[in-house]
Design a protein around this motif. Structure first.
Motif, mmCIF file in Angstrom:
data_model
loop_
_atom_site.group_PDB
_atom_site.id
_atom_site.type_symbol
_atom_site.label_atom_id
_atom_site.label_comp_id
_atom_site.label_asym_id
_atom_site.label_seq_id
_atom_site.Cartn_x
_atom_site.Cartn_y
_atom_site.Cartn_z
ATOM 1 N N GLY A 59 -4.170 -6.399 -2.551
ATOM 2 C CA GLY A 59 -4.577 -7.849 -3.031
ATOM 3 C C GLY A 59 -6.144 -8.071 -2.486
ATOM 4 O O GLY A 59 -6.544 -9.111 -2.724
ATOM 5 N N LEU A 60 -6.693 -7.212 -1.856
ATOM 6 C CA LEU A 60 -8.167 -7.595 -1.256
ATOM 7 C C LEU A 60 -9.065 -7.630 -2.687
ATOM 8 O O LEU A 60 -9.015 -6.708 -3.322
ATOM 9 C CB LEU A 60 -8.607 -6.560 -0.390
ATOM 10 N N ARG A 61 -9.833 -8.566 -2.547
ATOM 11 C CA ARG A 61 -10.913 -8.631 -3.421
ATOM 12 C C ARG A 61 -12.160 -7.791 -3.268
ATOM 13 O O ARG A 61 -12.593 -7.446 -2.085
ATOM 14 C CB ARG A 61 -11.192 -10.154 -3.978
ATOM 15 N N ALA A 62 -13.069 -7.571 -4.449
ATOM 16 C CA ALA A 62 -14.183 -6.524 -4.405
ATOM 17 C C ALA A 62 -15.176 -7.041 -3.016
ATOM 18 O O ALA A 62 -15.553 -6.403 -2.348
ATOM 19 C CB ALA A 62 -14.994 -6.325 -5.738
ATOM 20 N N LYS B 64 5.974 -2.590 -2.274
ATOM 21 C CA LYS B 64 6.364 -4.128 -1.716
ATOM 22 C C LYS B 64 5.160 -4.755 -2.613
ATOM 23 O O LYS B 64 5.120 -5.864 -2.902
ATOM 24 C CB LYS B 64 5.692 -4.186 -0.234
ATOM 25 N N TYR B 65 4.112 -4.275 -2.914
ATOM 26 C CA TYR B 65 2.895 -4.827 -3.631
ATOM 27 C C TYR B 65 2.860 -4.622 -5.345
ATOM 28 O O TYR B 65 2.029 -5.095 -5.787
ATOM 29 C CB TYR B 65 1.451 -4.609 -3.085
ATOM 30 N N ALA C 216 6.457 3.781 -12.013
ATOM 31 C CA ALA C 216 5.493 4.808 -11.587
ATOM 32 C C ALA C 216 5.759 5.204 -10.243
ATOM 33 O O ALA C 216 5.715 6.317 -9.946
ATOM 34 C CB ALA C 216 4.324 4.496 -12.208
ATOM 35 N N ILE C 217 5.870 4.205 -9.312
ATOM 36 C CA ILE C 217 6.002 4.609 -8.127
ATOM 37 C C ILE C 217 7.197 5.236 -7.412
ATOM 38 O O ILE C 217 7.361 6.375 -6.983
ATOM 39 C CB ILE C 217 5.811 3.531 -7.089
#
Length: 574
Positions: free
Chosen positions: A383-386, A453-454, A463-464
């Motif tokens: 969830g971290l943004r650029a 989890k994310y 896919a995971i």
């Protein structure tokens, strides 16, 4: 030429009136059409049309006809798809040049139309609606949302001087109807896969028949599996017989399946009411096997399928695993990968090529220190943004490390993000410690659990999970396992195990066929009608030459179609 045909095939070839050839699976319909066309071309000056649904099929049919009839008649044979023949009609002398909209053009125009109308959603999702309206001659309620969308899209095409793929046939039919376009000068017209014709294609054939063409259509109402594309199926075949006094001829000899397989398939399809009655004959005789099996879950089922079929591939036999949907192929592909079995996924994208699986593999390489950098994609998944990632790198450099929460907040990270970052870096250190001590199973479980989890979408979760299942079944370091996974064993070569859907299997055949997840709620699919789903299952069953296995898991009851097949000798598995 006629000596190589059976009595029913010969009757079709010799008829010189409108005819409906009802061809069961493996009936040799292409051979029948090619022979009939070659005979017709022996008539002086006779122009023969041959229509198929795909370019490849048109080329194959044309080549087979000319191989028998000779190159001298080439100019009197007009073979192609519905759309290619319609396109040639539109390019008549004096007509304006046609500019066919590309997929990108079409999406761009639809996006603007949807914006103008204030409609939400993706342009790709409304394309089937547009195509359905065009298939039904543009008929729609102009005041409805679909009607406004259709007319807005058509206006946009016209303003840009374009037509789309579906317009080719629509404009051809409209032109023949109002007299501005002449039908082809066919003396004889042959149409393959007639059960798949939609109303627009049926009208194109109808207009040629009314113009004097003697029409032979070949198809099987029991193999009509494209109702979602407006295919007419049984209704179209019955309508053509009545409208043009066409003679029905049943091609009931099956040259593909052993009698055990064909009999089981026949017992299934007879439960459909609206169908042309037919008697099927297995010309290869007895000697086949039809079995069913049940398994604890889809991965145990996949292992059973691959372990059963892989040795047969080694003896030169062709094998395929069929499924109702692409999603069901994911665990089957995972097992093929982990077992090193050469396979070809002929339908749907490989689950291991999806970004979530690649991200998990990237994280495993970081854990094992094969890579020291590259955490950005992993943290973005969290969830971290650029701009937050740029702030971290500006402070730490290329390699990100653990930092106190206060320092992270000073860099501009919100407190919750700073907490999540610290928690991840702590987990990363724990995974590295486990990996250093060769506790690969615990490490992999932790990485998989964190990645899941994310994951927010179902396709990402699948896919995971599939990536975990492949990696967990391999041995050695993560680097060794990932290197093994990179081996390209998904290739369409002889000896490859074919993984495909029931729909994509139509027109194909293999020595040994395994139908996976033959369960209620899977097949029949609740989004489709039961007769359509039964026809689809019938198509899947009749792809098999020698053996057929229908398997499922204990999560659901066996499909009603398996019950209808009345299989003797059920193979139980755990």
């Amino acid at each position: 030429m006629l000596d190589e045909l059976n009595a029913q095939q010969r009757e079709v070839a010799e008829l010189r009136q409108n005819c409906v050839a009802i061809a069961c699976p493996g009936a040799g319909k292409t051979k029948t059409i090619a022979t009939k066309a070659a005979l017709l071309l022996q008539e002086d000056a006779a122009v023969v049309g041959a229509v198929t649904f795909s370019k490849d099929a048109a080329i194959e049919l044309r080549d087979r006809i000319l191989a028998v009839a000779g190159k001298a008649v080439k100019k009197r044979l007009i073979a192609g798809t519905f759309h290619s023949l319609a396109f040639k009609q539109l390019r008549r002398p004096g007509a304006r040049a046609l500019d066919i909209a590309s997929d990108g053009d079409r999406l761009g125009l639809l996006i603007r139309v949807m914006q103008d109308l204030g409609l939400d959603g993706k342009a790709e999702d409304v394309i089937p609606t547009i195509e359905s309206i065009k298939t039904n001659f543009g008929r729609c309620d102009v005041d409805s949302e679909d009607g406004k969308l259709y007319h807005g899209y058509q206006d946009a095409l016209a303003r840009n001087g374009k037509i789309d793929f579906q317009d080719m046939l629509r404009l051809s039919v409209e032109g023949m109807h109002d007299g501005s376009i002449l039908p082809y000068p066919f003396k004889y017209l042959l149409v393959d896969e007639f059960q798949d014709t939609d109303p627009l294609q049926y009208r194109w054939i109808e207009l040629h028949a009314k113009a004097g063409s003697i029409v032979t259509v070949v198809g099987d109402d029991d193999q009509s599996i494209y109702a979602f594309r407006e295919a007419l199926g049984y209704r179209g075949m019955e309508s053509f017989i009545k409208e043009f006094d066409a003679k029905p001829v049943v091609l009931g000899s099956n040259y593909r399946c052993r009698s055990e397989i064909l009999s089981a398939a026949d017992r299934v399809i007879r439960n459909n009411v609206d169908r042309i009655a037919k008697v099927l004959r297995a010309e290869k005789g007895a000697g086949g096997r039809v079995l069913s099996s049940r398994h604890a879950d889809e991965y145990i089922e996949a292992v059973a399928a691959v372990e059963t079929l892989a040795p047969l591939l080694g003896t030169g036999k062709s094998c395929a695993i069929l499924a109702r949907t692409n999603r069901i192929l994911d665990p089957l592909e995972a097992v093929c990968r982990s077992a090193g079995v050469k396979y070809y996924r002929a339908s749907g994208a490989s689950v291991l090529s999806r970004p979530e699986g690649a991200l998990m593999c990237n994280l495993l390489e970081i854990v094992e220190r094969v890579k020291e950098t590259g955490l950005d994609a992993v943290l973005a998944h969290m969830g971290l943004r650029a701009e937050q990632l740029r702030a971290l790198h500006a402070s730490m450099g290329a390699e990100l490390i653990q930092k106190p929460r206060a320092e992270l907040v000073e860099l501009g990270l919100p407190e919750e993000v700073a907490t999540n970052y610290r928690e991840f870096m702590k987990r990363l250190a724990e995974w590295r410690s486990l990996c250093d001590r060769k506790f690969y199973s615990l490490t992999l479980s932790g990485v998989s659990e964190w990645t899941l989890k994310y994951a927010k979408k179902d396709h990402a979760i699948r896919a995971i999970q599939a990536t975990y299942d492949v990696v967990s079944r391999l041995a050695g370091t993560f680097a060794d396992r990932l290197q093994f996974m990179k081996q390209d064993n998904n290739v369409p070569t002889p000896g490859a195990l074919i993984l495909t859907t029931m729909h994509s299997s139509k027109g194909l055949e293999w020595d040994h066929v395994w139908i996976a997840r033959s369960e209620e709620s899977i097949v029949p699919d609740t989004k489709s009608t039961e007769p359509e789903e039964r026809r689809l299952f019938y198509v899947a069953m009749t792809r098999a030459r020698e053996t057929l296995m229908m398997s499922g898991t204990s999560k659901n009851f066996a499909s009603r179609f398996v019950t209808e097949a009345q299989i003797e000798g059920v193979a139980e598995a755990t």
